[in-house]
Design a protein around this motif. Structure first.
Motif, PDB file in Angstrom:
ATOM      1  N   MET A   1      44.004 -38.030 -21.086  1.00 44.52           N
ATOM      2  CA  MET A   1      45.260 -38.107 -20.352  1.00 44.52           C
ATOM      3  C   MET A   1      45.082 -39.143 -19.252  1.00 44.52           C
ATOM      4  SD  MET A   1      47.376 -34.881 -18.855  1.00 44.52           S
ATOM      5  CE  MET A   1      47.042 -33.996 -20.356  1.00 44.52           C
ATOM      6  N   LYS A   2      45.502 -40.358 -19.520  1.00 43.52           N
ATOM      7  CA  LYS A   2      45.194 -41.489 -18.662  1.00 43.52           C
ATOM      8  C   LYS A   2      45.802 -41.317 -17.269  1.00 43.52           C
ATOM      9  CE  LYS A   2      45.186 -44.569 -22.645  1.00 43.52           C
ATOM     10  NZ  LYS A   2      45.816 -45.724 -23.271  1.00 43.52           N
ATOM     11  N   ASN A   3      44.961 -41.589 -16.252  1.00 41.93           N
ATOM     12  CA  ASN A   3      45.421 -41.593 -14.868  1.00 41.93           C
ATOM     13  C   ASN A   3      46.033 -40.264 -14.432  1.00 41.93           C
ATOM     14  OD1 ASN A   3      44.734 -44.375 -14.677  1.00 41.93           O
ATOM     15  ND2 ASN A   3      46.681 -44.907 -15.648  1.00 41.93           N
ATOM     16  N   MET A   4      45.577 -39.164 -15.032  1.00 46.25           N
ATOM     17  CA  MET A   4      46.076 -37.852 -14.638  1.00 46.25           C
ATOM     18  C   MET A   4      44.903 -36.898 -14.453  1.00 46.25           C
ATOM     19  SD  MET A   4      49.456 -37.242 -16.992  1.00 46.25           S
ATOM     20  CE  MET A   4      49.823 -35.719 -16.112  1.00 46.25           C
ATOM     21  N   GLU A   5      45.107 -35.908 -13.582  1.00 44.08           N
ATOM     22  CA  GLU A   5      44.076 -34.901 -13.391  1.00 44.08           C
ATOM     23  C   GLU A   5      43.983 -34.024 -14.629  1.00 44.08           C
ATOM     24  OE1 GLU A   5      44.894 -32.730  -9.890  1.00 44.08           O
ATOM     25  OE2 GLU A   5      44.698 -34.450  -8.548  1.00 44.08           O
ATOM     26  N   THR A   6      42.792 -33.523 -14.895  1.00 45.86           N
ATOM     27  CA  THR A   6      42.610 -32.639 -16.045  1.00 45.86           C
ATOM     28  C   THR A   6      43.076 -31.230 -15.701  1.00 45.86           C
ATOM     29  OG1 THR A   6      40.369 -32.077 -15.375  1.00 45.86           O
ATOM     30  CG2 THR A   6      40.642 -33.987 -16.824  1.00 45.86           C
ATOM     31  N   LEU A   7      43.222 -30.424 -16.751  1.00 44.29           N
ATOM     32  CA  LEU A   7      43.711 -29.062 -16.584  1.00 44.29           C
ATOM     33  C   LEU A   7      42.636 -28.093 -16.089  1.00 44.29           C
ATOM     34  CD1 LEU A   7      45.810 -28.736 -19.860  1.00 44.29           C
ATOM     35  CD2 LEU A   7      46.679 -29.130 -17.560  1.00 44.29           C
ATOM     36  N   LYS A   8      41.379 -28.494 -16.213  1.00 40.64           N
ATOM     37  CA  LYS A   8      40.289 -27.593 -15.845  1.00 40.64           C
ATOM     38  C   LYS A   8      40.402 -27.218 -14.368  1.00 40.64           C
ATOM     39  CE  LYS A   8      36.090 -29.254 -15.773  1.00 40.64           C
ATOM     40  NZ  LYS A   8      34.778 -29.756 -16.229  1.00 40.64           N
ATOM     41  N   ASN A   9      40.313 -25.939 -14.071  1.00 39.74           N
ATOM     42  CA  ASN A   9      40.398 -25.518 -12.675  1.00 39.74           C
ATOM     43  C   ASN A   9      39.466 -24.353 -12.421  1.00 39.74           C
ATOM     44  OD1 ASN A   9      41.844 -22.928 -13.082  1.00 39.74           O
ATOM     45  ND2 ASN A   9      43.495 -24.262 -13.827  1.00 39.74           N
ATOM     46  N   GLU A  10      39.355 -24.000 -11.148  1.00 35.28           N
ATOM     47  CA  GLU A  10      38.378 -22.992 -10.736  1.00 35.28           C
ATOM     48  C   GLU A  10      38.727 -21.594 -11.232  1.00 35.28           C
ATOM     49  OE1 GLU A  10      40.381 -22.368  -6.313  1.00 35.28           O
ATOM     50  OE2 GLU A  10      38.588 -23.595  -6.550  1.00 35.28           O
ATOM     51  N   ASN A  11      39.960 -21.383 -11.690  1.00 29.25           N
ATOM     52  CA  ASN A  11      40.354 -20.057 -12.171  1.00 29.25           C
ATOM     53  C   ASN A  11      39.928 -19.810 -13.618  1.00 29.25           C
ATOM     54  OD1 ASN A  11      41.661 -19.334  -9.744  1.00 29.25           O
ATOM     55  ND2 ASN A  11      43.480 -20.522 -10.346  1.00 29.25           N
ATOM     56  N   MET A  12      39.439 -20.847 -14.295  1.00 26.09           N
ATOM     57  CA  MET A  12      38.997 -20.688 -15.674  1.00 26.09           C
ATOM     58  C   MET A  12      37.562 -20.190 -15.708  1.00 26.09           C
ATOM     59  SD  MET A  12      40.543 -24.064 -17.555  1.00 26.09           S
ATOM     60  CE  MET A  12      42.288 -24.458 -17.470  1.00 26.09           C
ATOM     61  N   ASN A  13      37.266 -19.378 -16.688  1.00 23.47           N
ATOM     62  CA  ASN A  13      35.916 -18.836 -16.853  1.00 23.47           C
ATOM     63  C   ASN A  13      35.198 -19.607 -17.957  1.00 23.47           C
ATOM     64  OD1 ASN A  13      33.687 -17.100 -16.625  1.00 23.47           O
ATOM     65  ND2 ASN A  13      34.524 -15.681 -18.148  1.00 23.47           N
ATOM     66  N   LEU A  14      35.074 -20.910 -17.775  1.00 25.92           N
ATOM     67  CA  LEU A  14      34.523 -21.766 -18.822  1.00 25.92           C
ATOM     68  C   LEU A  14      33.027 -21.549 -19.001  1.00 25.92           C
ATOM     69  CD1 LEU A  14      36.375 -25.064 -17.868  1.00 25.92           C
ATOM     70  CD2 LEU A  14      36.839 -23.637 -19.863  1.00 25.92           C
ATOM     71  N   SER A  15      32.609 -21.543 -20.257  1.00 27.08           N
ATOM     72  CA  SER A  15      31.186 -21.417 -20.571  1.00 27.08           C
ATOM     73  C   SER A  15      30.458 -22.715 -20.225  1.00 27.08           C
ATOM     74  CB  SER A  15      31.019 -21.116 -22.063  1.00 27.08           C
ATOM     75  OG  SER A  15      29.675 -21.207 -22.447  1.00 27.08           O
ATOM     76  N   ASP A  16      29.205 -22.606 -19.876  1.00 32.74           N
ATOM     77  CA  ASP A  16      28.411 -23.794 -19.567  1.00 32.74           C
ATOM     78  C   ASP A  16      28.253 -24.679 -20.798  1.00 32.74           C
ATOM     79  OD1 ASP A  16      28.075 -22.988 -16.943  1.00 32.74           O
ATOM     80  OD2 ASP A  16      26.189 -21.939 -17.358  1.00 32.74           O
ATOM     81  N   LYS A  17      28.220 -24.080 -21.961  1.00 35.45           N
ATOM     82  CA  LYS A  17      28.071 -24.811 -23.219  1.00 35.45           C
ATOM     83  C   LYS A  17      29.081 -24.268 -24.222  1.00 35.45           C
ATOM     84  CE  LYS A  17      26.407 -27.084 -26.804  1.00 35.45           C
ATOM     85  NZ  LYS A  17      26.696 -28.516 -27.022  1.00 35.45           N
ATOM     86  N   ILE A  18      29.868 -25.172 -24.797  1.00 41.18           N
ATOM     87  CA  ILE A  18      30.845 -24.792 -25.820  1.00 41.18           C
ATOM     88  C   ILE A  18      30.405 -25.389 -27.146  1.00 41.18           C
ATOM     89  CG2 ILE A  18      33.252 -24.958 -26.568  1.00 41.18           C
ATOM     90  CD1 ILE A  18      33.946 -25.264 -23.544  1.00 41.18           C
ATOM     91  N   TYR A  19      30.195 -24.528 -28.138  1.00 43.82           N
ATOM     92  CA  TYR A  19      29.725 -24.964 -29.453  1.00 43.82           C
ATOM     93  C   TYR A  19      30.910 -25.163 -30.407  1.00 43.82           C
ATOM     94  CZ  TYR A  19      25.160 -23.269 -27.822  1.00 43.82           C
ATOM     95  OH  TYR A  19      24.010 -23.054 -27.102  1.00 43.82           O
ATOM     96  N   ILE A  20      30.807 -26.201 -31.211  1.00 42.10           N
ATOM     97  CA  ILE A  20      31.797 -26.439 -32.257  1.00 42.10           C
ATOM     98  C   ILE A  20      31.190 -26.037 -33.593  1.00 42.10           C
ATOM     99  CG2 ILE A  20      33.165 -28.163 -33.479  1.00 42.10           C
ATOM    100  CD1 ILE A  20      34.217 -27.497 -30.707  1.00 42.10           C
ATOM    101  N   PHE A  21      31.799 -25.041 -34.212  1.00 36.62           N
ATOM    102  CA  PHE A  21      31.355 -24.474 -35.490  1.00 36.62           C
ATOM    103  C   PHE A  21      32.372 -24.913 -36.543  1.00 36.62           C
ATOM    104  CE2 PHE A  21      29.320 -20.611 -37.564  1.00 36.62           C
ATOM    105  CZ  PHE A  21      30.085 -20.602 -38.722  1.00 36.62           C
ATOM    106  N   ASP A  22      31.996 -25.893 -37.359  1.00 39.85           N
ATOM    107  CA  ASP A  22      32.938 -26.420 -38.350  1.00 39.85           C
ATOM    108  C   ASP A  22      32.808 -25.676 -39.672  1.00 39.85           C
ATOM    109  OD1 ASP A  22      33.616 -28.381 -40.731  1.00 39.85           O
ATOM    110  OD2 ASP A  22      34.798 -28.979 -39.000  1.00 39.85           O
ATOM    111  N   THR A  23      33.938 -25.189 -40.182  1.00 38.87           N
ATOM    112  CA  THR A  23      33.928 -24.435 -41.426  1.00 38.87           C
ATOM    113  C   THR A  23      34.782 -25.091 -42.505  1.00 38.87           C
ATOM    114  OG1 THR A  23      34.309 -22.235 -42.405  1.00 38.87           O
ATOM    115  CG2 THR A  23      35.760 -22.882 -40.594  1.00 38.87           C
ATOM    116  N   THR A  24      34.884 -26.421 -42.437  1.00 36.19           N
ATOM    117  CA  THR A  24      35.645 -27.158 -43.448  1.00 36.19           C
ATOM    118  C   THR A  24      35.092 -26.923 -44.849  1.00 36.19           C
ATOM    119  OG1 THR A  24      36.102 -28.898 -41.821  1.00 36.19           O
ATOM    120  CG2 THR A  24      36.452 -29.450 -44.142  1.00 36.19           C
ATOM    121  N   LEU A  25      33.774 -26.881 -44.975  1.00 39.89           N
ATOM    122  CA  LEU A  25      33.151 -26.739 -46.296  1.00 39.89           C
ATOM    123  C   LEU A  25      33.219 -25.305 -46.824  1.00 39.89           C
ATOM    124  CD1 LEU A  25      29.997 -29.005 -45.853  1.00 39.89           C
ATOM    125  CD2 LEU A  25      32.264 -29.597 -46.719  1.00 39.89           C
ATOM    126  N   ARG A  26      33.619 -24.369 -45.986  1.00 35.60           N
ATOM    127  CA  ARG A  26      33.753 -22.990 -46.429  1.00 35.60           C
ATOM    128  C   ARG A  26      35.212 -22.532 -46.357  1.00 35.60           C
ATOM    129  NH1 ARG A  26      35.757 -18.159 -44.957  1.00 35.60           N
ATOM    130  NH2 ARG A  26      34.925 -18.394 -42.833  1.00 35.60           N
TER     131      ARG A  26
END
Length: 512
Positions: A1-26
């Motif tokens: 989102m060019k030249n705009m602040e991101t949506l991430k804020n202190e009220n979110m309980n975001l994980s330190d690491k987010i894994y992407i599990f792709d299941t296209t082949l299944r």
């Protein structure tokens, strides 16, 4: 989102690491009508690995020997992504995953009343016992275990927690919450995932289906509430209406939330195209991120903004996902768009020529035709090569055929300000029209049509016909003629008249 602040804020309980599990082949291969070969699976797995996804669910080994073999072949490639095999909560299914030489298992059992009573015909106690036995068996054999409570979002909350508590005690590594029939809404998702995160320390995974078109929105909400992993598929493929879309989730997290997962997003478009070709499931042109129209613009107002600063009408650059921008020509096209297109193809027109080409594009757009770049080039070149003066102008054309009678053409021309009309027959409508033209100009000049070439510029029944001719006169003068039109007969007549006008101007110039 060019030249705009991101949506991430202190009220979110975001994980330190987010894994992407792709299941296209299944799950992606479970799209109705889709069946992938081993070689196709290998190519998709390679592209997913190069993209940088954390985990690739390569199949359901217990379903067939081919699934085991394809999993083994992908495993032999020594990819960086973790490879996962699906298994029901059965010893035989788990053995099939082991036989496929995989080290990570995704095992599941239905927990909702519908699944317990109508599919499994098991009591709650038996469900828990079966789930725990599967987790323990898999852990005893050295596997990393992800457990899914199938149809979790329609399972009683107390029973869901009872199942989760028991598999956690058995050593499960990931708890997966499948929205098996896609009934979640973001508000319910927030409440559910928050409750689970407050009660379990084990990492949480989500597998959301798209029956209500909310899979990506629900997955984003789950991540906001602390989900550690998201199940996705390329192009959102999967059972019924599919799963959370890989490309939509990754780009939204990167751009709107400012969360860079470390993936090479420039590979998304080519990956989407490859999966589309292999599965035969073509993406709608308006598919976010990877659709043909994701970065296409026609409206004059939009194109003007895009040409000055692409951020005016694009939230991201097409280069971010390996896509490209398209300026589409049609009824909404503005002068700026047309000038930009002509510049791209190094075509220089004077003001009068530009106005004629612009009017032709608008006319075609009003008739419902989408004007391609090839159409534009043909129209512009026709205008460039047309006679500057037109002593002979077409004023009318009538065609008739059928009933066993040779095709007849009635042509009306204005020659040096005087209108004349003649009719003639021929072996076809084009031949009949050209014979009528010869009759009308016989007092002015004599011509010989030396070459006639017809080509459809683009496919489809509304394709523009491009006609190129070479005519000569008895004095040895030659001239070319060119025209583009959706009507083949009209294109032919205009091309011949263009050539005749050039010959006439040559003749008159020599006399003078």
């Amino acid at each position: 989102m060019k030249n705009m602040e991101t949506l991430k804020n202190e009220n979110m309980n975001l994980s330190d690491k987010i894994y992407i599990f792709d299941t296209t082949l299944r799950d992606g291969e479970q799209t109705p009508g889709v069946a992938l070969t081993v070689d196709e699976k290998i190519q998709i797995a390679t592209k997913l690995n190069n993209l940088g996804v954390d985990k690739i669910e390569v199949g359901f080994p217990a379903s067939s020997n081919a699934e085991v073999e394809s999993a083994r072949e992908i495993k032999s490639m020594d990819l960086d992504s973790t490879l996962v095999g699906l298994a029901r909560s059965l010893t035989s299914d788990i053995d099939a995953v082991l036989d496929a030489d995989l080290e990570y298992i995704h095992t599941f059992i239905g927990t909702s009343p519908l699944h317990r009573d109508y599919k499994l015909q098991m009591s709650k106690e038996k469900i828990v016992e079966t789930a725990v036995s599967a987790v323990e068996y898999a852990k005893d054999h050295g596997l990393t275990v992800e457990f899914s409570a199938e149809d979790a979002t329609r399972t009683e909350r107390d029973f869901l927690f009872d199942v989760f508590n028991n598999v956690v005690d058995a050593g499960v590594d990931f708890l997966d919450i499948p929205d098996t029939v896609g009934v979640l809404t973001p508000v319910v998702t927030r409440e559910l995932i928050t409750d689970i995160k407050n009660n379990f320390k084990t990492p949480i995974s989500v597998h959301f289906h798209n029956d209500f078109g909310l899979a990506t929105a629900n997955t984003l909400t789950a991540i906001e509430c602390g989900a550690n992993q998201a199940h996705v598929t390329v192009n959102g493929l999967g059972e019924r209406t599919g799963n959370c879309s890989l490309e939509e989730l990754v780009i939204t997290l990167k751009v709107a939330y400012g969360i860079d997962l470390g993936l090479d997003t420039t590979r998304l478009y080519s990956l989407s195209n490859l999966v589309g070709r292999f599965t035969g499931v073509k993406m709608p042109v308006n598919k976010p991120i990877v659709g043909a129209n994701a970065f296409a613009h026609e409206s004059g107002i939009h194109v003007h903004g895009i040409l000055n600063n692409s951020s005016t009408y694009e939230p991201i650059s097409p280069e971010m996902v390996g896509h490209s921008r398209r300026i589409v020509l049609g009824k909404h096209t503005g002068a700026n768009a047309l000038k930009s297109k002509l510049k791209d193809y190094h075509i220089d027109l004077d003001d009068k020529q530009f106005c004629k080409v612009f009017d032709e594009i608008k006319s075609l757009g009003d008739s419902g035709k989408c004007v391609t770049d090839d159409d534009l080039i043909a129209i512009a070149i026709t205008e460039l090569s047309s006679a500057r003066e037109t002593p002979i102008v077409l004023k009318g054309l009538g065609l008739s055929s059928g009933g066993g009678v040779s095709p007849t053409a009635t042509v009306k021309l204005e020659i040096d300000g005087v209108e004349k009309e003649a009719a003639s027959t021929g072996v076809g409508p084009v031949d009949a029209a050209l014979n009528a033209i010869r009759l009308l100009i016989q007092d002015t000049m004599d011509i010989e049509l030396e070459e006639y070439n017809l080509e459809a510029i683009t496919g489809g029944t509304d394709a523009l016909a491009e006609v190129f001719v070479i005519s000569s006169d008895p004095d040895g003068n030659k001239s070319t003629g060119r025209s583009t039109n959706q009507d083949i007969v009209m294109a032919s007549i205009l091309a011949v008249l263009d050539s005749i006008n050039k010959l006439l101007l040559i003749k008159r110039t020599k006399i003078n």
